[in-house]
Write a protein that holds these residues in place. Structure first.
Motif, PDB file in Angstrom:
ATOM      1  N   LEU A 121       0.833  -1.204   0.000  1.00 35.26           N
ATOM      2  CA  LEU A 121       0.000   0.000   0.000  1.00 35.26           C
ATOM      3  C   LEU A 121       0.867   1.254   0.000  1.00 35.26           C
ATOM      4  O   LEU A 121       0.600   2.222  -0.724  1.00 35.26           O
ATOM      5  CB  LEU A 121      -0.913   0.009   1.221  1.00 35.26           C
ATOM      6  CG  LEU A 121      -2.022  -1.027   1.295  1.00 35.26           C
ATOM      7  CD1 LEU A 121      -2.724  -0.933   2.642  1.00 35.26           C
ATOM      8  CD2 LEU A 121      -3.018  -0.848   0.159  1.00 35.26           C
ATOM      9  N   ALA A 122       1.907   1.240   0.825  1.00 36.22           N
ATOM     10  CA  ALA A 122       2.779   2.416   0.934  1.00 36.22           C
ATOM     11  C   ALA A 122       3.500   2.692  -0.371  1.00 36.22           C
ATOM     12  O   ALA A 122       3.715   3.851  -0.739  1.00 36.22           O
ATOM     13  CB  ALA A 122       3.789   2.214   2.058  1.00 36.22           C
ATOM     14  N   ARG A 123       3.877   1.633  -1.066  1.00 34.55           N
ATOM     15  CA  ARG A 123       4.683   1.779  -2.283  1.00 34.55           C
ATOM     16  C   ARG A 123       3.833   1.871  -3.559  1.00 34.55           C
ATOM     17  O   ARG A 123       4.368   2.135  -4.631  1.00 34.55           O
ATOM     18  CB  ARG A 123       5.640   0.600  -2.405  1.00 34.55           C
ATOM     19  CG  ARG A 123       6.739   0.580  -1.342  1.00 34.55           C
ATOM     20  CD  ARG A 123       7.721  -0.536  -1.602  1.00 34.55           C
ATOM     21  NE  ARG A 123       8.924  -0.397  -0.794  1.00 34.55           N
ATOM     22  CZ  ARG A 123       9.339  -1.293   0.113  1.00 34.55           C
ATOM     23  NH1 ARG A 123       8.628  -2.405   0.300  1.00 34.55           N
ATOM     24  NH2 ARG A 123      10.442  -1.090   0.807  1.00 34.55           N
ATOM     25  N   CYS A 124       2.537   1.656  -3.433  1.00 31.26           N
ATOM     26  CA  CYS A 124       1.669   1.618  -4.612  1.00 31.26           C
ATOM     27  C   CYS A 124       1.644   2.975  -5.313  1.00 31.26           C
ATOM     28  O   CYS A 124       1.391   4.010  -4.688  1.00 31.26           O
ATOM     29  CB  CYS A 124       0.254   1.225  -4.199  1.00 31.26           C
ATOM     30  SG  CYS A 124      -0.893   1.098  -5.576  1.00 31.26           S
ATOM     31  N   THR A 125       1.902   2.974  -6.622  1.00 31.17           N
ATOM     32  CA  THR A 125       1.843   4.222  -7.388  1.00 31.17           C
ATOM     33  C   THR A 125       0.526   4.375  -8.142  1.00 31.17           C
ATOM     34  O   THR A 125       0.263   5.432  -8.717  1.00 31.17           O
ATOM     35  CB  THR A 125       3.001   4.299  -8.395  1.00 31.17           C
ATOM     36  OG1 THR A 125       2.870   3.261  -9.365  1.00 31.17           O
ATOM     37  CG2 THR A 125       4.348   4.183  -7.686  1.00 31.17           C
ATOM     38  N   ARG A 126      -0.282   3.333  -8.167  1.00 33.55           N
ATOM     39  CA  ARG A 126      -1.605   3.408  -8.784  1.00 33.55           C
ATOM     40  C   ARG A 126      -2.563   4.116  -7.829  1.00 33.55           C
ATOM     41  O   ARG A 126      -2.432   4.002  -6.606  1.00 33.55           O
ATOM     42  CB  ARG A 126      -2.144   2.015  -9.089  1.00 33.55           C
ATOM     43  CG  ARG A 126      -1.334   1.206 -10.089  1.00 33.55           C
ATOM     44  CD  ARG A 126      -1.515   1.745 -11.499  1.00 33.55           C
ATOM     45  NE  ARG A 126      -0.946   0.841 -12.489  1.00 33.55           N
ATOM     46  CZ  ARG A 126       0.274   0.927 -12.985  1.00 33.55           C
ATOM     47  NH1 ARG A 126       1.092   1.891 -12.551  1.00 33.55           N
ATOM     48  NH2 ARG A 126       0.700   0.096 -13.921  1.00 33.55           N
ATOM     49  N   PRO A 127      -3.545   4.835  -8.349  1.00 30.77           N
ATOM     50  CA  PRO A 127      -4.569   5.402  -7.467  1.00 30.77           C
ATOM     51  C   PRO A 127      -5.315   4.283  -6.741  1.00 30.77           C
ATOM     52  O   PRO A 127      -5.695   3.278  -7.342  1.00 30.77           O
ATOM     53  CB  PRO A 127      -5.505   6.144  -8.430  1.00 30.77           C
ATOM     54  CG  PRO A 127      -4.680   6.407  -9.648  1.00 30.77           C
ATOM     55  CD  PRO A 127      -3.754   5.234  -9.764  1.00 30.77           C
ATOM     56  N   GLN A 178      -8.067   9.527 -16.507  1.00 32.93           N
ATOM     57  CA  GLN A 178      -7.039  10.552 -16.379  1.00 32.93           C
ATOM     58  C   GLN A 178      -5.687  10.022 -16.907  1.00 32.93           C
ATOM     59  O   GLN A 178      -5.486   8.809 -16.986  1.00 32.93           O
ATOM     60  CB  GLN A 178      -6.895  10.965 -14.911  1.00 32.93           C
ATOM     61  CG  GLN A 178      -8.093  11.703 -14.343  1.00 32.93           C
ATOM     62  CD  GLN A 178      -8.229  13.086 -14.909  1.00 32.93           C
ATOM     63  OE1 GLN A 178      -8.763  13.268 -16.020  1.00 32.93           O
ATOM     64  NE2 GLN A 178      -7.756  14.081 -14.185  1.00 32.93           N
ATOM     65  N   PRO A 179      -4.762  10.929 -17.247  1.00 33.55           N
ATOM     66  CA  PRO A 179      -3.446  10.478 -17.729  1.00 33.55           C
ATOM     67  C   PRO A 179      -2.675   9.761 -16.619  1.00 33.55           C
ATOM     68  O   PRO A 179      -2.376  10.354 -15.577  1.00 33.55           O
ATOM     69  CB  PRO A 179      -2.759  11.771 -18.163  1.00 33.55           C
ATOM     70  CG  PRO A 179      -3.491  12.870 -17.457  1.00 33.55           C
ATOM     71  CD  PRO A 179      -4.901  12.399 -17.290  1.00 33.55           C
ATOM     72  N   ALA A 180      -2.370   8.490 -16.867  1.00 34.75           N
ATOM     73  CA  ALA A 180      -1.776   7.646 -15.821  1.00 34.75           C
ATOM     74  C   ALA A 180      -0.421   8.175 -15.352  1.00 34.75           C
ATOM     75  O   ALA A 180      -0.109   8.143 -14.161  1.00 34.75           O
ATOM     76  CB  ALA A 180      -1.642   6.213 -16.322  1.00 34.75           C
ATOM     77  N   GLY A 181       0.394   8.658 -16.282  1.00 34.23           N
ATOM     78  CA  GLY A 181       1.711   9.160 -15.915  1.00 34.23           C
ATOM     79  C   GLY A 181       1.628  10.358 -14.992  1.00 34.23           C
ATOM     80  O   GLY A 181       2.398  10.459 -14.018  1.00 34.23           O
ATOM     81  N   ALA A 182       0.700  11.256 -15.277  1.00 35.49           N
ATOM     82  CA  ALA A 182       0.547  12.449 -14.439  1.00 35.49           C
ATOM     83  C   ALA A 182       0.018  12.069 -13.058  1.00 35.49           C
ATOM     84  O   ALA A 182       0.433  12.650 -12.039  1.00 35.49           O
ATOM     85  CB  ALA A 182      -0.398  13.441 -15.113  1.00 35.49           C
ATOM     86  N   THR A 228       2.106  12.765  -9.643  1.00 35.74           N
ATOM     87  CA  THR A 228       1.471  13.550  -8.587  1.00 35.74           C
ATOM     88  C   THR A 228       1.501  12.810  -7.254  1.00 35.74           C
ATOM     89  O   THR A 228       1.843  13.383  -6.211  1.00 35.74           O
ATOM     90  CB  THR A 228       0.019  13.872  -8.975  1.00 35.74           C
ATOM     91  OG1 THR A 228       0.025  14.685 -10.163  1.00 35.74           O
ATOM     92  CG2 THR A 228      -0.706  14.620  -7.859  1.00 35.74           C
ATOM     93  N   LYS A 229       1.180  11.518  -7.300  1.00 33.67           N
ATOM     94  CA  LYS A 229       1.161  10.732  -6.063  1.00 33.67           C
ATOM     95  C   LYS A 229       2.557  10.641  -5.460  1.00 33.67           C
ATOM     96  O   LYS A 229       2.719  10.737  -4.231  1.00 33.67           O
ATOM     97  CB  LYS A 229       0.589   9.340  -6.342  1.00 33.67           C
ATOM     98  CG  LYS A 229       0.410   8.488  -5.102  1.00 33.67           C
ATOM     99  CD  LYS A 229      -0.457   7.272  -5.365  1.00 33.67           C
ATOM    100  CE  LYS A 229      -0.619   6.424  -4.137  1.00 33.67           C
ATOM    101  NZ  LYS A 229      -1.569   5.304  -4.325  1.00 33.67           N
ATOM    102  N   LYS A 230       3.567  10.461  -6.300  1.00 28.58           N
ATOM    103  CA  LYS A 230       4.944  10.374  -5.791  1.00 28.58           C
ATOM    104  C   LYS A 230       5.387  11.679  -5.146  1.00 28.58           C
ATOM    105  O   LYS A 230       6.146  11.672  -4.162  1.00 28.58           O
ATOM    106  CB  LYS A 230       5.894   9.997  -6.933  1.00 28.58           C
ATOM    107  CG  LYS A 230       5.804   8.537  -7.350  1.00 28.58           C
ATOM    108  CD  LYS A 230       6.802   8.222  -8.453  1.00 28.58           C
ATOM    109  CE  LYS A 230       6.787   6.750  -8.823  1.00 28.58           C
ATOM    110  NZ  LYS A 230       7.742   6.434  -9.924  1.00 28.58           N
ATOM    111  N   LEU A 231       4.903  12.792  -5.666  1.00 30.58           N
ATOM    112  CA  LEU A 231       5.234  14.088  -5.068  1.00 30.58           C
ATOM    113  C   LEU A 231       4.538  14.278  -3.723  1.00 30.58           C
ATOM    114  O   LEU A 231       5.079  14.921  -2.816  1.00 30.58           O
ATOM    115  CB  LEU A 231       4.843  15.225  -6.017  1.00 30.58           C
ATOM    116  CG  LEU A 231       5.713  15.402  -7.268  1.00 30.58           C
ATOM    117  CD1 LEU A 231       5.043  16.355  -8.240  1.00 30.58           C
ATOM    118  CD2 LEU A 231       7.108  15.897  -6.889  1.00 30.58           C
TER     119      LEU A 231
END
Length: 256
Positions: A90-96, A199-203, A207-210
């Motif tokens: 969960l902590a490392r997940c980059t998917r919404p 939505q654009p997956a890369g963006a 955003t989540k990583k930031l």
């Protein structure tokens, strides 16, 4: 059993359903393993653009299977390894991550919501984190995330006294994004997941990583995990789980 977690991937949405309603969706080691496998695999699957977590029946989840905790407290088991994989995934997940929550969400059922990007609660949802009441400590980096989200005073009361938080308060405190009638819960959560999937997956990933430092959260989880493992083997924990099995209030004043 792994069939207690159902996995569906449709329209870019990977839906993970806790499907053990006869046991209040209490999470076992096998269930944690299947959830972790799905979330980890989604990182490499472009068809899984959003992850939606939901529970079958009238309750999201009663949290960790108490029987497995009791076995560790009694020295009969080494405990679950997959729960660590799950919370770290969960902590490392980059998917919404989207959650749909009805009824009670106990322990990890509440703390996992702090890792979800959108949380939809049914109006009958009740969140609780009764770790101290079981002679344990918070997990899933909730000792860091919960005070940051709702303030120290509220977080301490949830942890130390096991106070239940109703859906309306959870929304006001910032734990949830929406509260809807129970019959609209799945539809509302799915609609939000579908919007995210368009939505654009890369963006979204950037955003989540930031906004979240996954490795810092994992480090907090590791610190919590050391304390959790120690507390689980104490006389206090044995009293807590013995009292649970005997359907009586625990008496911690008798424990040295």
């Amino acid at each position: 059993m792994t069939d207690h977690v159902r996995i569906e991937n449709n329209g870019g949405i990977l839906t993970l359903t806790l499907a053990r309603p006869d046991k209040k969706n209490a999470l076992t080691d096998a269930m944690y393993g299947k959830l972790a496998d799905a979330i980890e695999s989604a990182e490499f699957d472009p068809s899984a653009r959003v992850i939606l977590i939901r529970g079958e029946g009238d309750m999201f989840t009663a949290g960790n299977d108490v029987g497995e905790f009791a076995a560790v407290a009694a020295g009969k088991s080494e405990g679950s390894r997959n729960v660590v994989r799950f919370i770290q995934s969960l902590a490392r997940c980059t998917r919404p991550l989207v959650a749909a929550v009805q009824g009670r969400a106990v322990g990890v059922g509440t703390t996992m919501l702090l890792h979800c990007d959108l949380v939809v609660l049914a109006d009958n949802a009740q969140l609780s984190t009764p770790f101290v009441s079981l002679a344990l400590v918070p997990e899933a980096a909730s000792s860091l995330l919960m005070p940051a989200r709702i303030g120290y005073a509220r977080a301490y009361e949830m942890f130390a006294l096991g106070e239940t938080v109703a859906a309306k308060s959870a929304l006001e405190w910032g734990i949830a994004n929406r509260v809807v009638p129970l019959d609209r819960l799945d539809g509302e959560a799915l609609a939000l997941a579908q919007r995210l999937a368009r939505q654009p997956a890369g963006a979204l990933t950037a955003t989540k990583k930031l906004m979240r430092n996954g490795e810092a959260l994992v480090a907090q989880m590791q610190a919590e995990g050391e304390q959790f493992a120690q507390r689980l083997r104490t006389a206090e924990a044995r009293e807590a789980f013995t009292a649970f099995a005997e359907r009586r209030p625990p008496d911690f004043t008798r424990v040295a």
